[in-house]
Write a protein that holds these residues in place. Structure first.
Motif, PDB file in Angstrom:
ATOM      1  N   GLU A 297       1.268  -0.814  -0.094  1.00  0.00           N
ATOM      2  CA  GLU A 297      -0.067  -0.419  -0.445  1.00  0.00           C
ATOM      3  C   GLU A 297       0.791   0.956   0.040  1.00  0.00           C
ATOM      4  O   GLU A 297       0.508   2.387  -0.855  1.00  0.00           O
ATOM      5  CB  GLU A 297      -0.696   0.408   1.536  1.00  0.00           C
ATOM      6  N   GLY A 298       1.864   1.211   0.595  1.00  0.00           N
ATOM      7  CA  GLY A 298       2.976   2.691   0.359  1.00  0.00           C
ATOM      8  C   GLY A 298       3.605   2.848  -0.759  1.00  0.00           C
ATOM      9  O   GLY A 298       3.806   4.061  -1.707  1.00  0.00           O
ATOM     10  N   LEU A 299       3.698   1.766  -1.521  1.00  0.00           N
ATOM     11  CA  LEU A 299       4.719   1.650  -2.320  1.00  0.00           C
ATOM     12  C   LEU A 299       3.194   2.162  -2.972  1.00  0.00           C
ATOM     13  O   LEU A 299       3.388   3.325  -4.873  1.00  0.00           O
ATOM     14  CB  LEU A 299       5.361   0.401  -3.660  1.00  0.00           C
ATOM     15  N   LEU A 300       2.403   1.575  -3.339  1.00  0.00           N
ATOM     16  CA  LEU A 300       0.888   2.060  -4.822  1.00  0.00           C
ATOM     17  C   LEU A 300       0.627   3.365  -4.627  1.00  0.00           C
ATOM     18  O   LEU A 300       0.623   4.055  -5.130  1.00  0.00           O
ATOM     19  CB  LEU A 300      -0.207   1.770  -4.453  1.00  0.00           C
ATOM     20  N   ASP A 301       0.921   3.734  -3.113  1.00  0.00           N
ATOM     21  CA  ASP A 301       0.556   5.848  -3.059  1.00  0.00           C
ATOM     22  C   ASP A 301       1.562   6.585  -3.118  1.00  0.00           C
ATOM     23  O   ASP A 301       1.226   7.446  -3.832  1.00  0.00           O
ATOM     24  CB  ASP A 301      -0.049   5.552  -1.351  1.00  0.00           C
ATOM     25  N   TYR A 302       2.363   6.194  -3.128  1.00  0.00           N
ATOM     26  CA  TYR A 302       4.041   6.295  -4.107  1.00  0.00           C
ATOM     27  C   TYR A 302       3.187   7.102  -5.382  1.00  0.00           C
ATOM     28  O   TYR A 302       3.565   7.425  -5.563  1.00  0.00           O
ATOM     29  CB  TYR A 302       5.205   5.830  -3.028  1.00  0.00           C
ATOM     30  N   LEU A 303       3.230   6.211  -5.661  1.00  0.00           N
ATOM     31  CA  LEU A 303       3.716   5.283  -7.356  1.00  0.00           C
ATOM     32  C   LEU A 303       2.538   6.571  -8.219  1.00  0.00           C
ATOM     33  O   LEU A 303       1.898   7.271  -9.658  1.00  0.00           O
ATOM     34  CB  LEU A 303       2.857   4.343  -7.662  1.00  0.00           C
ATOM     35  N   GLU A 304       0.999   6.746  -6.818  1.00  0.00           N
ATOM     36  CA  GLU A 304      -0.510   7.461  -7.683  1.00  0.00           C
ATOM     37  C   GLU A 304      -0.082   8.748  -7.238  1.00  0.00           C
ATOM     38  O   GLU A 304      -0.438   9.492  -8.288  1.00  0.00           O
ATOM     39  CB  GLU A 304      -1.597   7.123  -6.288  1.00  0.00           C
ATOM     40  N   ASN A 305       0.346   8.997  -6.691  1.00  0.00           N
ATOM     41  CA  ASN A 305       1.195  11.009  -6.288  1.00  0.00           C
ATOM     42  C   ASN A 305       2.342  10.994  -7.266  1.00  0.00           C
ATOM     43  O   ASN A 305       2.408  12.339  -7.181  1.00  0.00           O
ATOM     44  CB  ASN A 305       0.393  11.115  -4.872  1.00  0.00           C
ATOM     45  N   HIS A 306       3.534  10.006  -7.206  1.00  0.00           N
ATOM     46  CA  HIS A 306       4.669  10.600  -7.443  1.00  0.00           C
ATOM     47  C   HIS A 306       5.171  10.150  -8.850  1.00  0.00           C
ATOM     48  O   HIS A 306       6.798   9.832  -8.800  1.00  0.00           O
ATOM     49  CB  HIS A 306       5.417  10.921  -6.228  1.00  0.00           C
ATOM     50  N   GLY A 307       4.661   9.125  -9.502  1.00  0.00           N
ATOM     51  CA  GLY A 307       4.910   8.233 -10.733  1.00  0.00           C
ATOM     52  C   GLY A 307       5.378   9.099 -11.581  1.00  0.00           C
ATOM     53  O   GLY A 307       5.241   7.750 -12.219  1.00  0.00           O
ATOM     54  N   SER A 308       5.136  10.028 -12.110  1.00  0.00           N
ATOM     55  CA  SER A 308       4.959  10.916 -12.855  1.00  0.00           C
ATOM     56  C   SER A 308       7.209  11.129 -13.291  1.00  0.00           C
ATOM     57  O   SER A 308       7.339  11.567 -13.943  1.00  0.00           O
ATOM     58  CB  SER A 308       4.556  11.925 -13.220  1.00  0.00           C
ATOM     59  N   ARG A 309       7.413  10.557 -11.935  1.00  0.00           N
ATOM     60  CA  ARG A 309       8.960  11.610 -11.854  1.00  0.00           C
ATOM     61  C   ARG A 309       9.790   9.462 -12.372  1.00  0.00           C
ATOM     62  O   ARG A 309      10.670   9.507 -12.688  1.00  0.00           O
ATOM     63  CB  ARG A 309       9.163  11.497 -11.102  1.00  0.00           C
ATOM     64  N   ILE A 310       9.066   9.348 -12.092  1.00  0.00           N
ATOM     65  CA  ILE A 310       9.813   6.535 -11.956  1.00  0.00           C
ATOM     66  C   ILE A 310      10.439   7.116 -13.438  1.00  0.00           C
ATOM     67  O   ILE A 310       9.099   7.438 -14.446  1.00  0.00           O
ATOM     68  CB  ILE A 310       8.632   6.698 -11.592  1.00  0.00           C
ATOM     69  N   LYS A 311      10.726   6.537 -13.721  1.00  0.00           N
ATOM     70  CA  LYS A 311      11.346   5.968 -15.194  1.00  0.00           C
ATOM     71  C   LYS A 311      11.643   4.472 -14.715  1.00  0.00           C
ATOM     72  O   LYS A 311      12.261   3.753 -16.178  1.00  0.00           O
ATOM     73  CB  LYS A 311      12.732   6.825 -15.158  1.00  0.00           C
ATOM     74  N   SER A 312      12.106   3.795 -14.073  1.00  0.00           N
ATOM     75  CA  SER A 312      12.410   2.223 -13.750  1.00  0.00           C
ATOM     76  C   SER A 312      11.701   2.363 -12.389  1.00  0.00           C
ATOM     77  O   SER A 312      12.127   2.436 -11.226  1.00  0.00           O
ATOM     78  CB  SER A 312      13.928   2.238 -13.489  1.00  0.00           C
ATOM     79  N   ILE A 313      11.646   0.217 -12.744  1.00  0.00           N
ATOM     80  CA  ILE A 313      10.017   0.208 -12.217  1.00  0.00           C
ATOM     81  C   ILE A 313      11.224  -1.778 -11.882  1.00  0.00           C
ATOM     82  O   ILE A 313      11.190  -1.934 -12.301  1.00  0.00           O
ATOM     83  CB  ILE A 313       9.048   0.429 -11.094  1.00  0.00           C
ATOM     84  N   LEU A 314      11.022  -2.128 -10.753  1.00  0.00           N
ATOM     85  CA  LEU A 314      11.851  -3.806 -10.840  1.00  0.00           C
ATOM     86  C   LEU A 314      11.361  -3.762  -9.531  1.00  0.00           C
ATOM     87  O   LEU A 314      11.431  -3.512  -8.464  1.00  0.00           O
ATOM     88  CB  LEU A 314      12.935  -3.482 -10.842  1.00  0.00           C
ATOM     89  N   PHE A 315      10.597  -5.246 -10.020  1.00  0.00           N
ATOM     90  CA  PHE A 315       9.684  -5.557  -8.481  1.00  0.00           C
ATOM     91  C   PHE A 315       9.705  -7.207  -9.012  1.00  0.00           C
ATOM     92  O   PHE A 315       9.835  -7.799  -9.795  1.00  0.00           O
ATOM     93  CB  PHE A 315       8.690  -5.368  -7.915  1.00  0.00           C
TER      94      PHE A 315
END
Length: 568
Positions: A297-315
């Protein structure tokens, strides 16, 4: 106090002033005793001075010199400086004078001293040579101990940078900073702390941390973040089972230039860590949480609010982590360029529903798409399935698995129908893909094709696949790495495919070739080896149509050239 070399020179000079005994007769004991009594009665001060000098001459030398005593001189022989590091002999202070016992003759002692050491020749002066050796050894010793303190700080920083690139900043910079002030100043340079990886430390894995140890860990990391991480760009935390959230919060608060965050095999990551990440790390572009346990939930909340900055995701794929892919497919990360979903090799299942059309609409800038050991299940999008524009910028697609993949030619086309810039295609485990489906792809400059089968399933490998020669004919000019291990192709088809690779000699780009478990023949192998001189890796293990001694892996051009001689 005079050095042994100057004392030897002064005594040698007094020997030259005294006339030698040329009579050829030995001096007997009584006569010598009589002469010594006359000298004693003549001038007691001189006798006392001479006895004192003889006593000083008979002192033993320390390591580095061998001292031999003559009648009225010292022969000082210096040892090699590499053994003793140029140690200089010096007499000890406050040593008592050596006195002769009364009634004992001194002529016998003088006679023994004459026979113990020969006179030096006119062309060989051991005292002067020993003086030069001693001065040289002292100079080398001083230089050896101070070379690190005399280096310019800029040069020392460049040397440290070479080590940091190879071994990392921690713990190397922490250790060299304790050598001296100069090294501490060089190790404190912010340019050396731009990429930091901190693994498990202070305590063995699986053991409980005491409160004192835990407090020490937090204090140390806080000090590093405040005093060393001002220009930190890439930070990695590995195998931390405690305090992982605290470390993330401290790093994000003191590192405004943080660009990449990797959390590998960490546990206990809470939502507060991702909340701090969104508040302070405004330059963050890459998040890697593979093999870590965290609050989704913490990572999902971060992606919804600040995901526009992210260029790389690995999980890592899991029961709850598939929600991350759903969030990405909804458009939380419109500028995403790299997406990697992986799972462990020993994990069971690994079936991941993927809506490719929704992902193409949400991430039009995607360049690298990897699903490692994950079997994607094609999922249709409700309405507007034909409105997807594909992945026009995609350069790498990896759908590799150790088991059998469900992907077909149609599924592959749905992903790559607009990917004209594709360079790397990894389809290991894709037994349902055919050569015909590959040659229909729009990419014209494919460099790496990995299509080996690394699972045991006799049903899927019973019938040979025709058309491998079409693959090498299309991409033989640009192909650098080709892996078709355990693929069942006809002998004639393989010979035709190798001939197409051999004809592309004007580019000579082929570097790696994996033919393990195929039906390659010596004639087909000879042509491709003879023409591709840049080939450095060749896998011929388990090739049934080759002689027994040739079935192995070859590394290097010289090793492959020796194979060519054996094929002749």
């Amino acid at each position: 106090m005079d050095s042994p070399e100057s004392e030897a020179l002064s005594m040698s000079g007094r020997r030259e002033d005294t006339a030698p005994n040329t009579s050829g007769q030995e001096v007997d004991g009584p006569k010598s005793k009589k002469m010594s009594l006359k000298r004693t009665t003549g001038n007691p001060a001189k006798v006392k001075s001479k006895k004192q000098k003889k006593a000083r001459a008979s002192r033993s030398a320390q390591l580095g010199y061998t001292v031999q005593q003559g009648e009225d001189m010292l022969l000082v022989i210096s040892s090699p400086p590499s053994q003793y590091d140029g140690s200089v002999w010096s007499p000890k202070k406050g040593r008592k004078k050596k006195r002769h016992a009364k009634g004992k003759p001194t002529a016998v002692q003088i006679k023994k001293k004459r026979s113990a050491c020969a006179e030096p020749g006119p062309g060989n002066n051991p005292a002067s040579s020993s003086k030069e050796d001693a001065a040289l050894s002292v100079q080398e010793k001083t230089a050896d101990h101070r070379w690190g303190q005399n280096l310019p700080e800029e040069v020392l920083i460049n040397i440290f940078q070479l080590v940091v690139v190879q071994d990392g900043a921690v713990p190397f910079l922490c250790r060299v900073g304790r050598v001296c002030r100069l090294w501490n100043a060089a190790a404190s340079s912010p340019a050396l702390w731009r990429k930091v990886t901190v693994a498990h430390c202070w305590i063995a894995p699986g053991k409980t941390q005491l409160p004192k140890t835990e407090r020490k860990i937090k204090d140390t990391f806080t000090w590093l973040a405040q005093n060393r991480f001002s220009q930190l760009r890439d930070f990695s935390l590995c195998h931390w089972t405690k305090n992982a959230s605290y470390v993330v919060e401290v790093v994000t608060q003191h590192c405004p230039h943080l660009h990449s965050l990797t959390l590998s095999y960490c546990t206990g990551l809470t939502a507060s860590a991702f909340h701090s990440l969104g508040l302070h790390s405004l330059s963050l572009q890459s998040i890697n949480v593979q093999c870590s346990e965290f609050q989704v939930e913490g990572l999902l909340d971060y992606l919804e609010n600040h995901g526009s900055r992210i260029k790389s995701i690995l999980f890592t794929y899991g029961l709850k982590n598939d929600r991350i892919l759903t969030a990405v497919s909804r458009g939380c990360c419109p500028d995403l360029e790299l997406l990697e979903i992986s799972t462990r090799l020993d994990s069971k299942g690994g079936e991941l529903p993927v809506c490719v059309q929704a992902l193409q609409i949400a991430c039009p800038k995607l360049k690298t798409f990897r699903m490692l050991n994950v079997r994607p299940m094609h999922k249709m999008m409700r309405g507007g399935a034909d409105s997807a524009s594909g992945f026009p910028l995609l350069e790498e697609l990896c759908i590799a698995t150790t088991s059998c993949s469900y992907m077909t030619d149609k599924d592959l086309w749905d992903v790559l129908f607009a990917s004209t810039k594709l360079r790397v295609l990894d389809l290991r485990g894709g037994s349902r893909i055919t050569p015909t489906g590959l040659v229909t792809l729009p990419c014209l400059e494919l460099e790496c094709l990995f299509w080996g089968q690394y699972f045991s399933s006799s049903g899927s490998l019973s019938s040979p696949k025709p058309g491998i020669h079409m693959v090498t004919q299309k991409w033989g000019r640009t192909m650098q790495q080709l892996d078709i291990a355990n693929q069942i192709f006809a002998v004639e088809d393989l010979e035709s495919a190798m001939s197409h690779l051999a004809r592309a000699t004007e580019t000579d780009t082929l570097r790696s070739l994996n033919l393990s478990g195929t039906r390659i023949t010596p004639a087909a192998l000879r042509s491709v080896i003879d023409q591709n001189t840049s080939l450095t890796y060749l896998n011929l293990s388990s090739c049934r149509y080759l002689p027994r001694g040739l079935k192995r892996i070859y590394h290097g051009q010289e090793d492959i050239r020796q194979l060519l001689d054996k094929l002749d």
